[in-house]
Design a protein around this motif. Structure first.
Motif, short mmCIF file in Angstrom:
data_model
loop_
_atom_site.label_atom_id
_atom_site.label_comp_id
_atom_site.label_asym_id
_atom_site.label_seq_id
_atom_site.Cartn_x
_atom_site.Cartn_y
_atom_site.Cartn_z
N VAL A 34 -9.79 -9.88 -1.07
CA VAL A 34 -8.93 -10.15 -2.21
C VAL A 34 -7.91 -9.02 -2.37
O VAL A 34 -6.78 -9.27 -2.78
N CYS A 35 -8.27 -7.81 -2.01
CA CYS A 35 -7.33 -6.69 -2.08
C CYS A 35 -6.76 -6.36 -0.71
O CYS A 35 -5.55 -6.26 -0.53
N HIS A 36 -7.63 -6.16 0.27
CA HIS A 36 -7.19 -5.70 1.59
C HIS A 36 -6.69 -6.83 2.49
O HIS A 36 -6.27 -6.57 3.62
N GLN A 46 0.17 -1.14 -2.56
CA GLN A 46 -0.86 -1.62 -3.50
C GLN A 46 -2.27 -1.41 -2.98
O GLN A 46 -3.12 -0.87 -3.67
N PHE A 47 -2.54 -1.91 -1.76
CA PHE A 47 -3.86 -1.80 -1.16
C PHE A 47 -3.68 -1.39 0.30
O PHE A 47 -3.01 -2.08 1.05
N MET A 76 -10.80 6.52 -6.67
CA MET A 76 -9.84 6.40 -7.76
C MET A 76 -8.90 7.59 -7.73
O MET A 76 -9.34 8.73 -7.77
N GLY A 77 -7.60 7.28 -7.64
CA GLY A 77 -6.60 8.33 -7.67
C GLY A 77 -5.59 8.15 -6.55
O GLY A 77 -5.67 7.22 -5.75
N PRO A 78 -4.62 9.06 -6.49
CA PRO A 78 -3.56 8.94 -5.49
C PRO A 78 -4.01 9.35 -4.09
O PRO A 78 -4.69 10.35 -3.92
N TYR A 86 -0.49 5.43 -2.38
CA TYR A 86 -1.26 4.50 -3.19
C TYR A 86 -1.83 5.27 -4.37
O TYR A 86 -2.24 6.41 -4.24
N SER A 87 -1.86 4.65 -5.50
CA SER A 87 -2.51 5.22 -6.67
C SER A 87 -3.23 4.08 -7.36
O SER A 87 -2.65 3.28 -8.07
#
Length: 152
Positions: A34-36, A46-47, A76-78, A86-87
């Motif tokens: 769903v993301c990758h 985004q991903f 979680m984070g940049p 990505y962040s």
């Protein structure tokens, strides 16, 4: 009665646990795509793409531990991956059984060629579970790993 019998037969015919773990591609599609994306190429900005990168990151013991850690603890984070910034947030998948996490990671490590790799074992995931850290601490682990050698 017939409906109940059909429901039982249907449920018994469904692969579960170890049977599913053998199919990293199916598990990846159900949990990660769903993301990758289905091809693990992600969405720039985004991903991050996983294809062609996970096996290279896992080529060192520290990199392998990092990949397992991300799957178990999230992130979680940049970060910068494949030259893109990505962040965001990747959730933990520690609710999945160890064999399924190993199967997903081996599937992704084999991409883009499509043949599952044999880099990650169930024992790697079991060991990773003993080192539970926060998703933001995984970003710090990534920075330390990046300082040792550039990540793809």
């Amino acid at each position: 009665m017939k409906k109940r019998l059909l429901a039982v037969i249907f449920c018994l015919s469904m692969p579960t646990g170890s049977a599913l773990a053998a199919d990293g591609a199916t598990l990846f599609l159900a949990n990660c795509s769903v993301c990758h994306q289905a091809n693990a190429l992600g969405v720039p900005g985004q991903f991050p793409s996983l294809a062609g990168r996970v096996d290279r990151i896992a080529s060192t013991p520290e990199g392998k531990q990092y990949i397992v850690g991300v799957a178990l603890n999230g992130l979680m984070g940049p970060i910068t991956a494949g030259g893109n910034a990505y962040s965001g947030f990747m959730p933990s998948f520690k609710m999945l059984p160890d064999d399924q996490i190993a199967a997903i990671l081996n599937h992704v490590a084999g991409l883009p060629g499509g043949t599952d790799a044999t880099i990650f074992s169930v024992d790697d995931v079991v060991a990773g579970r003993k080192k539970s850290i926060t998703p933001s601490a995984m970003v710090e682990k990534r920075k330390a790993l990046e300082a040792q050698h550039p990540l793809p």
